[in-house]
Write an enzyme that holds these catalytic residues in place. Structure first.
Site, PDB file in Angstrom:
ATOM      1  N   ASP A 122      13.926 -28.538 -15.118  1.00 22.18           N
ATOM      2  CA  ASP A 122      13.547 -29.496 -14.089  1.00 22.18           C
ATOM      3  C   ASP A 122      12.828 -28.780 -12.952  1.00 22.18           C
ATOM      4  OD1 ASP A 122      13.360 -31.338 -12.123  1.00 22.18           O
ATOM      5  OD2 ASP A 122      15.517 -31.691 -11.913  1.00 22.18           O
ATOM      6  N   GLU A 145       4.403   0.937  -4.328  1.00 16.96           N
ATOM      7  CA  GLU A 145       5.419   1.871  -3.817  1.00 16.96           C
ATOM      8  C   GLU A 145       6.446   1.074  -3.028  1.00 16.96           C
ATOM      9  OE1 GLU A 145       3.683   4.824  -1.272  1.00 16.96           O
ATOM     10  OE2 GLU A 145       2.351   5.588  -2.824  1.00 16.96           O
ATOM     11  N   GLU A 158       9.556   0.126  -0.986  1.00 17.26           N
ATOM     12  CA  GLU A 158      10.597   0.791  -0.195  1.00 17.26           C
ATOM     13  C   GLU A 158      11.719  -0.212   0.057  1.00 17.26           C
ATOM     14  OE1 GLU A 158       7.752   3.872   2.331  1.00 17.26           O
ATOM     15  OE2 GLU A 158       8.173   1.911   3.205  1.00 17.26           O
ATOM     16  N   GLU A 211      13.390   7.854   2.131  1.00 20.17           N
ATOM     17  CA  GLU A 211      12.292   7.592   3.063  1.00 20.17           C
ATOM     18  C   GLU A 211      12.660   8.066   4.463  1.00 20.17           C
ATOM     19  OE1 GLU A 211       9.421   6.953   3.952  1.00 20.17           O
ATOM     20  OE2 GLU A 211       8.432   6.661   2.040  1.00 20.17           O
ATOM     21  N   GLU A 247      12.502   5.112  -1.553  1.00 22.61           N
ATOM     22  CA  GLU A 247      11.314   4.637  -2.264  1.00 22.61           C
ATOM     23  C   GLU A 247      11.415   5.137  -3.695  1.00 22.61           C
ATOM     24  OE1 GLU A 247       7.450   5.304  -0.381  1.00 22.61           O
ATOM     25  OE2 GLU A 247       6.696   5.983  -2.315  1.00 22.61           O
ATOM     26  N   HIS A 299       3.269  -0.283  -0.406  1.00 16.86           N
ATOM     27  CA  HIS A 299       1.879   0.152  -0.526  1.00 16.86           C
ATOM     28  C   HIS A 299       1.425  -0.131  -1.949  1.00 16.86           C
ATOM     29  CE1 HIS A 299       3.212   3.246   2.692  1.00 16.86           C
ATOM     30  NE2 HIS A 299       3.163   2.024   3.158  1.00 16.86           N
ATOM     31  N   ARG A 341      -2.388   7.584   7.948  1.00 13.27           N
ATOM     32  CA  ARG A 341      -1.558   6.517   7.422  1.00 13.27           C
ATOM     33  C   ARG A 341      -1.458   5.312   8.347  1.00 13.27           C
ATOM     34  NH1 ARG A 341       2.080   8.485   3.370  1.00 13.27           N
ATOM     35  NH2 ARG A 341       1.309  10.502   2.693  1.00 13.27           N
ATOM     36  N   GLU A 400      -5.464   2.610  -1.641  1.00  8.96           N
ATOM     37  CA  GLU A 400      -4.072   2.241  -1.368  1.00  8.96           C
ATOM     38  C   GLU A 400      -4.056   1.248  -0.205  1.00  8.96           C
ATOM     39  OE1 GLU A 400      -1.794   5.579   0.118  1.00  8.96           O
ATOM     40  OE2 GLU A 400      -0.082   4.310   0.616  1.00  8.96           O
ATOM     41  N   ARG A 405      -2.101  -0.472   2.472  1.00  5.26           N
ATOM     42  CA  ARG A 405      -0.809  -0.095   3.067  1.00  5.26           C
ATOM     43  C   ARG A 405      -0.123  -1.251   3.785  1.00  5.26           C
ATOM     44  NH1 ARG A 405       0.649   5.119   3.526  1.00  5.26           N
ATOM     45  NH2 ARG A 405       1.711   4.723   5.497  1.00  5.26           N
TER      46      ARG A 405
HETATM   47  N1  GLU Z   1       7.752   2.809   5.703  1.00  5.27           N
HETATM   48  C1  GLU Z   1       6.364   2.855   6.071  1.00  5.27           C
HETATM   49  C2  GLU Z   1       5.778   1.440   6.048  1.00  5.27           C
HETATM   50  O1  GLU Z   1       6.340   0.581   6.602  1.00  5.27           O
HETATM   51  C3  GLU Z   1       5.556   3.760   5.158  1.00  5.27           C
HETATM   52  C4  GLU Z   1       6.027   5.170   5.050  1.00  5.27           C
HETATM   53  C5  GLU Z   1       5.177   5.942   4.037  1.00  5.27           C
HETATM   54  O2  GLU Z   1       4.074   6.372   4.370  1.00  5.27           O
HETATM   55  O3  GLU Z   1       5.599   6.028   2.890  1.00  5.27           O
HETATM   56  O4  GLU Z   1       4.741   1.160   5.516  1.00  5.27           O
HETATM   57 MG    MG Z   2       6.767   5.429   1.395  1.00  4.76          MG
END
Ligand code: GLU
Ligand code: MG
Length: 456
Positions: free
Chosen positions: A63, A143, A145, A200, A207, A256, A327, A345, A347
């Site tokens: 359903d 990736e 986390e 992490e 992770e 990521h 990053r 990647e 992010r």
């Molecule tokens: N925890 C971080 C985020 O919120 C990333 C850390 C990392 O570069 O792996 O994206």
């Molecule tokens: Mg990470």
């Protein structure tokens, strides 16, 4: 769930027969037929394993009106069609009296016999088909986390960390490594190729990376991964959460997402004559993601809490830019040792997203960039967190939406990303998220009480 007696419309395929053989060999008692709702929550319909053949030939009816974002009551009959490629025994159930396996399902609209448009798996398949029309296969590696928290005496989740470790810390400080080991064993039993696992930056944060695969398989894997992590953590009396920012003022959890396109078995993102080893195709793809970023954000960062993560200072992106180094950018170009590994990647996605819809949104944006032959801007090599507004303006750097409401508005105004979700899932998603944001707006948070209750 209601089951109906529909005549068998044909025999079994080879793959389906192989699954049935395996069910017998392994002595499986129950089959969990899995799919996800629009919000990415995994749903299960459990059937006795002897129903497997019927599940493959007739499908199992359920359903749809009771599933978030699916259909209204008067048009509620849906059929689950198991994908034989997704058969996996559930390792954490084997210790119990009966054993179970799962199959991930496509959803069929019973009145038309066609795939149900609102099925997130179908939405992603549409985006993959679009890439395929250009001759591309899509590879994705996430990736994810997550945090491990202790439970209280009644078994409810707390936000007390399961350990006091830090980035790449080893035992004995990383007390939860036993749990992580069991999670990895369970994932490997289910066919995952685990590449790495580490503590992490935040306390209690981990992770686990698994190998890239085609986009649909990877989305299935993310859904499975979240289920496995939570189930194994619970066996250790811990609560695993993929909530993006469970604890304020420390790092949150991202997912990521690494992406590349392959053409005739060759990585179409690689070009060794380019300064960054990225082809024009890759540059256009990433330019497409930058161009649609605010709308994608509604899908890849779909909760009120997601926007508590997307703030400066915690390794999560805030600014719409790309980089081959730092990053703090929305998109990073990771170092690749071999041409096949050239990729980008993204992010900004977080692990509370519906992986099917999230990958569809990223992919539709990237393909749009290719179709429009967009050029990527220059990468930003400095730490963007440290830029003031003037410098951001000088570089022409926009910011991501600051809350879910803004993101949903951007989604509604972005024809490519919104229509890419399909006529069913798009409006349903927006409707559900608007309601979520509205409910949040009328709430009064602990922060407000702490700040104002005694002051005024
Ligand atoms: N925890 C971080 C985020 O919120 C990333 C850390 C990392 O570069 O792996 O994206
Ligand atoms: Mg990470």
């Amino acid at each position: 769930m209601t089951e109906k007696n529909v005549a068998t419309d044909g025999g079994l395929t080879e793959k389906e027969q192989a699954v049935i053989d395996e069910i017998e060999e392994e002595g499986i008692d129950f089959l969990r037929l899995q799919f996800t709702d629009i919000l990415g929550v995994v749903k299960n319909v459990s059937v006795p394993a002897r129903q497997a053949e019927k599940a493959f030939t007739d499908g199992i009816y359920f359903d749809g009106s009771s599933i978030e974002g699916f259909v209204r009551i008067q048009e509620s009959d849906m059929r689950l069609k198991p994908d034989p490629d997704t058969f996996a025994v559930l390792p954490w159930r084997q210790k119990e009296e009966s054993s179970s396996a799962r199959l991930i399902c496509d959803i069929i609209n019973t009145s038309t016999g066609e795939p149900f448009e609102g099925d997130p798996r179908y939405v992603l398949q549409q985006a993959i088909d679009r890439a395929e029309e250009h001759g591309y296969d899509v590879n994705v590696a996430p990736e994810p986390e997550f945090f491990l928290f202790k439970q209280d005496e009644d078994g409810y989740a707390t936000t007390d960390f399961a350990d006091q470790g830090g980035y790449f810390d080893l035992a004995p400080k990383d007390l939860a490594s036993d749990v992580r080991r069991d999670i990895i064993f369970a994932l490997e039993d289910m066919g995952f190729e685990i590449e790495a696992s580490h503590h992490e930056v935040a306390e209690g944060q981990y992770e686990i990376n698994f190998e890239y695969d085609d986009a649909l398989t990877t989305a299935d894997n993310v859904a499975t991964f979240r289920t496995v992590v939570r189930a194994v953590a619970a066996q250790h009396d811990l609560h695993a959460t993929f909530m993006p920012k469970p604890v304020p003022r420390i790092n949150g959890s991202g997912m990521h997402t690494h992406m590349s396109l392959f053409e005739d078995g060759e990585n179409a993102f690689h070009d060794s004559s380019d300064e960054f080893d990225l082809s024009d195709t890759a540059h256009s793809f990433l330019a497409g993601i930058l161009d649609h970023a605010p709308a994608i954000c509604a899908v890849t960062d779909p909760t009120v809490n997601s926007y508590k993560r997307l703030v400066p200072g915690y390794e999560a992106p805030v600014y719409v830019a790309w980089s081959d180094r730092n990053r703090s950018a929305l998109i990073r170009k990771p170092a690749a040792r071999i041409p096949a590994a050239s990729r980008i990647e993204a992010r900004f996605p977080d692990p509370s997203c519906n992986p099917y819809l999230a990958f569809a949104a990223l992919l539709n944006a990237g393909i749009d960039g290719i179709e429009r032959d967009l050029d990527a801007p220059d990468p930003i090599r400095e730490n963007i967190y440290e830029f003031d507004e003037e410098k951001r303006e000088e570089y022409g750097i926009e910011t991501l939406p600051t809350n879910l409401g803004e993101a949903i508005e951007a989604l509604e105004n972005d024809e490519v990303i919104y229509s890419g979700l399909g006529e069913h899932a798009g409006p349903k998603f927006v409707e559900a998220k608007k309601a979520e944001f509205k409910d949040y707006l009328v709430d009064v948070s602990q922060w407000e009480l702490d700040e104002y209750l005694e002051k005024f």
